[in-house]
Design a protein around this motif. Structure first.
Motif, mmCIF file in Angstrom:
data_model
loop_
_atom_site.group_PDB
_atom_site.id
_atom_site.type_symbol
_atom_site.label_atom_id
_atom_site.label_comp_id
_atom_site.label_asym_id
_atom_site.label_seq_id
_atom_site.Cartn_x
_atom_site.Cartn_y
_atom_site.Cartn_z
ATOM 1 N N ALA A 143 7.815 -109.873 2.065
ATOM 2 C CA ALA A 143 6.977 -109.995 1.221
ATOM 3 C C ALA A 143 6.951 -108.968 -0.002
ATOM 4 O O ALA A 143 6.847 -109.151 -1.369
ATOM 5 N N LEU A 144 7.432 -107.629 0.371
ATOM 6 C CA LEU A 144 7.706 -106.508 -0.464
ATOM 7 C C LEU A 144 8.891 -106.841 -1.417
ATOM 8 O O LEU A 144 8.804 -106.598 -2.815
ATOM 9 N N LEU A 145 9.933 -107.320 -1.143
ATOM 10 C CA LEU A 145 11.058 -107.823 -1.521
ATOM 11 C C LEU A 145 10.918 -109.032 -2.581
ATOM 12 O O LEU A 145 11.174 -108.940 -3.650
ATOM 13 N N ALA A 146 9.837 -109.824 -2.139
ATOM 14 C CA ALA A 146 9.611 -111.121 -2.951
ATOM 15 C C ALA A 146 8.756 -110.493 -4.125
ATOM 16 O O ALA A 146 8.748 -111.295 -5.171
ATOM 17 N N LEU A 147 7.931 -109.620 -3.991
ATOM 18 C CA LEU A 147 7.189 -109.007 -5.124
ATOM 19 C C LEU A 147 7.867 -108.282 -6.239
ATOM 20 O O LEU A 147 7.405 -107.991 -7.249
ATOM 21 N N ARG A 148 9.421 -107.807 -5.811
ATOM 22 C CA ARG A 148 9.829 -107.027 -6.614
ATOM 23 C C ARG A 148 11.212 -107.590 -7.457
ATOM 24 O O ARG A 148 11.738 -108.532 -6.753
ATOM 25 N N ASP A 149 11.207 -107.415 -8.571
ATOM 26 C CA ASP A 149 12.397 -108.332 -9.217
ATOM 27 C C ASP A 149 13.878 -107.307 -9.206
ATOM 28 O O ASP A 149 14.678 -107.787 -9.478
ATOM 29 N N SER A 150 13.659 -106.009 -8.873
ATOM 30 C CA SER A 150 14.860 -105.379 -8.845
ATOM 31 C C SER A 150 15.113 -104.750 -7.224
ATOM 32 O O SER A 150 14.238 -104.921 -6.582
ATOM 33 N N PRO A 151 16.347 -104.412 -7.123
ATOM 34 C CA PRO A 151 16.302 -103.687 -5.737
ATOM 35 C C PRO A 151 15.650 -102.462 -5.129
ATOM 36 O O PRO A 151 15.207 -101.752 -6.181
ATOM 37 N N VAL A 161 12.189 -96.002 0.171
ATOM 38 C CA VAL A 161 11.193 -96.482 -0.635
ATOM 39 C C VAL A 161 10.301 -97.460 0.414
ATOM 40 O O VAL A 161 9.164 -97.634 0.538
ATOM 41 N N ALA A 162 11.452 -98.662 0.814
ATOM 42 C CA ALA A 162 10.662 -99.740 1.535
ATOM 43 C C ALA A 162 10.208 -99.156 2.876
ATOM 44 O O ALA A 162 9.013 -99.574 3.179
ATOM 45 N N ALA A 163 11.010 -98.304 3.400
ATOM 46 C CA ALA A 163 10.481 -97.764 4.784
ATOM 47 C C ALA A 163 9.096 -97.071 4.557
ATOM 48 O O ALA A 163 8.531 -97.066 5.577
ATOM 49 N N THR A 164 9.007 -96.136 3.483
ATOM 50 C CA THR A 164 7.865 -95.463 3.294
ATOM 51 C C THR A 164 6.675 -96.428 2.995
ATOM 52 O O THR A 164 5.485 -96.215 3.550
ATOM 53 N N LEU A 165 6.687 -97.462 2.104
ATOM 54 C CA LEU A 165 5.860 -98.065 1.852
ATOM 55 C C LEU A 165 5.380 -99.090 3.019
ATOM 56 O O LEU A 165 4.011 -99.527 3.470
#
Length: 225
Positions: free
Chosen positions: A32-40, A45-49
């Motif tokens: 879901a996080l990656l699907a919401l973001r247009d850039s890498p 950052v992903a782990a912290t979020l």
């Protein structure tokens, strides 16, 4: 090539070749996080979020575990680089299509269906809430624009649907209620126009102690007399 589709509107779902695939919670949040973001997204950052209530080391371990537990179709779901993560280039995301509708709403019934859906309902992570707040305002503006376009094309049925979707999304949004009042008047339904106005007025008084603006009141004032 495997057809991959991620649904975020109305709830999360991953389809592989039109079949619903079970995804464990950690991997579901990652997709879901990656699907919401247009850039890498940087791995840290992903782990912290995704795991904000644990140590940096533990969050990194959870991220690696989620990546390992992802379903691995022939078409990659996630592109893993040394320091960043990106959703696979061939993965379809309904939210991205809906954002395109919101940016340039055309008179399409499909657009109404997508724009009235909530983004990841029941998810209360801060990174989801920020996107949800943006989406709520974007889709309200788009639904009202769609209603105007349908009306200008003479399609009052879908004009009503778009305006109703805006009212359901925000029951205190006067511009959406005003659009419905105008549509009822244009359709020759003055009683329904008055009922719509009175419904809005009652809600506004009950929740905010306010009165409707002069603009919407003037539409029905001759009928109230």
């Amino acid at each position: 090539m495997t057809r991959l589709h991620i649904q975020l509107l109305g709830g999360f779902r991953l389809d592989c070749d039109y079949t619903d695939v079970h995804v464990v919670p950690g991997a579901r949040r990652l997709l879901a996080l990656l699907a919401l973001r247009d850039s890498p997204v940087p791995r840290q950052v992903a782990a912290t979020l995704l795991w904000p209530d644990t140590t940096t080391r533990r969050a990194g371990a959870c991220l690696r575990s989620s990546l390992w537990r992802l379903v691995k179709p022939s078409t990659p779901l996630v592109v893993v680089n040394e320091d960043t993560l990106t959703l696979g280039p061939h993965v379809e995301v309904d939210f991205r299509r809906a954002c395109a509708f919101a940016a340039a709403p055309g008179a399409s019934p499909e657009a109404v269906g997508m724009l009235k859906a909530d983004l990841l309902p029941g998810w209360w992570q801060p990174w989801v809430q920020a996107e949800r707040d943006w989406w709520r305002q974007a889709r309200l503006r788009a639904l009202e624009a769609l209603s105007d376009r349908f009306r200008s094309c003479g399609d009052h049925h879908h004009a009503h649907q778009a305006a109703l979707a805006a009212v359901h999304a925000d029951p205190l949004r006067e511009s959406a209620h005003r659009t419905l009042v105008e549509l009822h008047l244009a359709d020759g339904n003055p009683a329904q126009a008055v009922r719509q106005y009175q419904t809005y007025r009652t809600q506004l008084r009950a929740e905010l102690g306010m009165e409707p603006s002069r603009h919407i009141h003037e539409l029905v004032r001759p009928l109230l007399r």
